[in-house]
Design a protein around this motif. Structure first.
Motif, short mmCIF file in Angstrom:
data_model
loop_
_atom_site.label_atom_id
_atom_site.label_comp_id
_atom_site.label_asym_id
_atom_site.label_seq_id
_atom_site.Cartn_x
_atom_site.Cartn_y
_atom_site.Cartn_z
N UNK A 1 -36.01 -9.25 -41.25
CA UNK A 1 -36.42 -7.99 -41.86
C UNK A 1 -37.42 -7.06 -40.86
N UNK A 2 -36.98 -5.74 -40.81
CA UNK A 2 -37.80 -5.00 -39.95
C UNK A 2 -38.55 -3.78 -40.83
N UNK B 1 -46.03 -19.51 -48.77
CA UNK B 1 -47.44 -19.22 -48.25
C UNK B 1 -47.80 -17.96 -47.28
N UNK B 2 -46.91 -17.69 -46.42
CA UNK B 2 -47.30 -16.55 -45.65
C UNK B 2 -47.31 -15.16 -46.35
N UNK B 3 -46.61 -15.27 -47.59
CA UNK B 3 -46.87 -14.09 -48.72
C UNK B 3 -48.38 -13.79 -48.95
N UNK B 4 -49.35 -14.68 -48.67
CA UNK B 4 -50.66 -14.76 -49.03
C UNK B 4 -51.50 -14.35 -48.02
N UNK C 1 -43.79 -7.39 -45.40
CA UNK C 1 -42.67 -7.43 -44.26
C UNK C 1 -41.58 -8.58 -44.24
N UNK C 2 -42.11 -9.77 -45.02
CA UNK C 2 -41.21 -11.00 -45.28
C UNK C 2 -39.61 -10.44 -45.65
N UNK D 1 -39.80 -9.73 -38.76
CA UNK D 1 -39.88 -10.99 -39.03
C UNK D 1 -38.66 -11.71 -39.11
N UNK D 2 -38.53 -12.87 -38.45
CA UNK D 2 -37.39 -13.55 -38.30
C UNK D 2 -37.64 -15.12 -38.92
#
Length: 462
Positions: free
Chosen positions: A429-430, A389-392, A420-421, A455-456
């Motif tokens: 990932x940074x 969901x965060x992808x959008x 960034x995910x 994002x962790x």
């Protein structure tokens, strides 16, 4: 965890026409097809004031009734709004009506004294499935020499509408998946040495008409004020539009045969542009004029845009224990001076649907610097615990100047979280970013913001 979102497309018919303060013809089908091919029709008009006809009580009702009759019973009005002689109406297929929701409207006058409604913009926003879309119909300042004023009008319209529409108090281009900007934008051709004269010489006019007759549209369009201003970053930055491989739509004689009046240079005043935040590109399926409509000194223009849309059922459920989003190494360069000493006191604030309403989302103020470094931006403990969901979703980053009693927005950037995910099963990932600051569709001078997003993702215990 294996759920994948369903990507869809919405084909939207966009129509813009300066009606020329004359009653429309009885048949609009040369401009608006009747084949019931599209789910959504958005019709924007300018100078749409004429002697209304029975049984209507106003011109607005007359125009709406004309369109309702044209579309027939298979379509219904979703929303409408007027500002002076500008009107925007959204129609959809009755069978698809429940797919559209969250309707909002806004207006911004830019006429005389920046309050008169003879010029400005009128907007409607809506949500289709899980996709937010904003439509703006505008009528900008007229005449050859008013390019800078038209640029200012656009910025004023976008800034004004941004105060009303959307989930956040932020620039609409950072909030909506798609923004469609249409209307009589009144940008002219800087052809030859006409300069700022309203009327071309007979030689200039004859040369332009000859190129139109020989279909040398690309030669004329190379002199188009709007495309020149967009290339220079002075208006509608980040917007796109199609190629105008047809005759200029202004200033035409009110007759069936295409002919231009010598009072003005022929120009592509009537435009349709779009700005998108989605991963997939908007496709323009058509762009054309309606040359057979002859009641105005403008020809109507239409475009069909295929907008990427998302249907995300099920993606609100949690699939991980937590998602933490951090911004660090954030700094700005070349901010505009905001005080009498040529400096600025600024801070960063973050907005996004993954941020809890009560969460702290602003940095402390960095004083007296045009190149500030922000070292204490709060981490985001995402309320959305589903990476799919965060992808959008996007994080809106706003830079503001802090005054004694209030704050003033300097500019924005937007960070799509799909950039960034973590990928390939990784938990963290940074990644760095570097963007121009923008507001109202223009770059804020040469101001730049850069930083790092980390994002962790913590998995749930088995």
């Amino acid at each position: 965890k294996e759920y994948k979102s369903k990507n869809n497309y919405l084909d939207v018919f966009i129509g813009t026409w300066n009606v020329g303060n004359a009653p429309p013809p009885p048949d609009l089908s040369p401009w608006i097809p009747k084949d019931e091919k599209y789910s959504l029709y958005v019709i924007g008009t300018q100078e749409c004031k004429y002697k209304f006809r029975e049984p209507y009580d106003s011109c607005a009702d007359d125009w709406k009734g004309t369109l309702v009759t044209h579309f027939g019973p298979s379509y219904c009005v979703l929303k409408q709004r007027s500002l002076g002689q500008m009107r925007i109406i959204v129609f959809c297929k009755r069978a698809d009506q429940t797919k559209f929701m969250n309707f909002e409207t806004a207006t911004e006058a830019t006429g005389i004294g920046h309050v008169m409604s003879n010029k400005g913009g009128v907007a409607i926003s809506l949500t289709y499935m899980d996709t937010d879309i904003c439509f703006i119909n505008a009528h900008l300042a007229a005449h050859q020499h008013k390019t800078a004023r038209r640029n200012s009008d656009v910025q004023e319209i976008i800034n004004g509408i941004s105060r009303t529409l959307g989930k956040f108090k932020a620039d609409i281009m950072c909030q909506f998946d798609h923004v469609i900007f249409m209307g009589d934008l009144n940008y002219r051709l800087d052809y030859g040495d006409q300069g700022e004269e309203k009327k071309p010489t007979k030689e200039q006019f004859d040369n332009m008409v000859k190129k139109i007759e020989n279909e040398k549209y690309d030669v004329l369009f190379s002199c188009d004020q709007l495309s020149t201003e967009m290339r220079k970053g002075r208006v509608l930055c980040g917007f796109k539009e199609g190629s105008y491989h047809f005759p200029p739509t202004f200033k035409v004689l009110r007759q069936k045969e295409l002919a231009y009046t010598e009072e003005r240079s022929p120009s592509w005043c009537d435009r349709i542009l779009w700005h998108s935040l989605t991963k997939e590109y908007v496709q323009q399926l058509s762009l054309k004029p309606a040359m057979d409509i002859a009641t105005s000194d403008h020809k109507p223009v239409s475009a069909v845009l295929r907008l990427p849309t998302y249907n995300l059922p099920g993606l609100t459920r949690s699939t991980v224990a937590s998602v933490k989003i951090g911004l660090d190494q954030v700094k700005c360069f070349r901010l505009p001076p905001m005080d009498q000493h040529g400096l600025a006191d600024t801070f960063v604030s973050l907005m996004g649907e993954m941020i809890a309403p009560t969460a702290k989302s602003s940095s402390s103020v960095v004083k007296k610097s045009l190149n500030p470094v922000y070292s204490n931006i709060p981490d985001i403990n995402s309320t959305i615990k589903n990476p799919d969901r965060l992808m959008y979703t996007n994080i809106i980053v706003k830079i503001s100047e802090k005054d004694v009693m209030s704050s003033k927005t300097i500019g924005y950037t937007v960070l799509p979280l799909r950039w960034f995910l973590p990928e390939d099963g990784k938990k963290a990932r940074s990644k760095m970013f570097r963007h121009h600051l923008m507001k109202g569709g223009v770059y804020i001078g040469s101001a730049v913001i850069q930083g790092r997003v980390t994002i962790v993702v913590e998995e749930e215990d088995e």
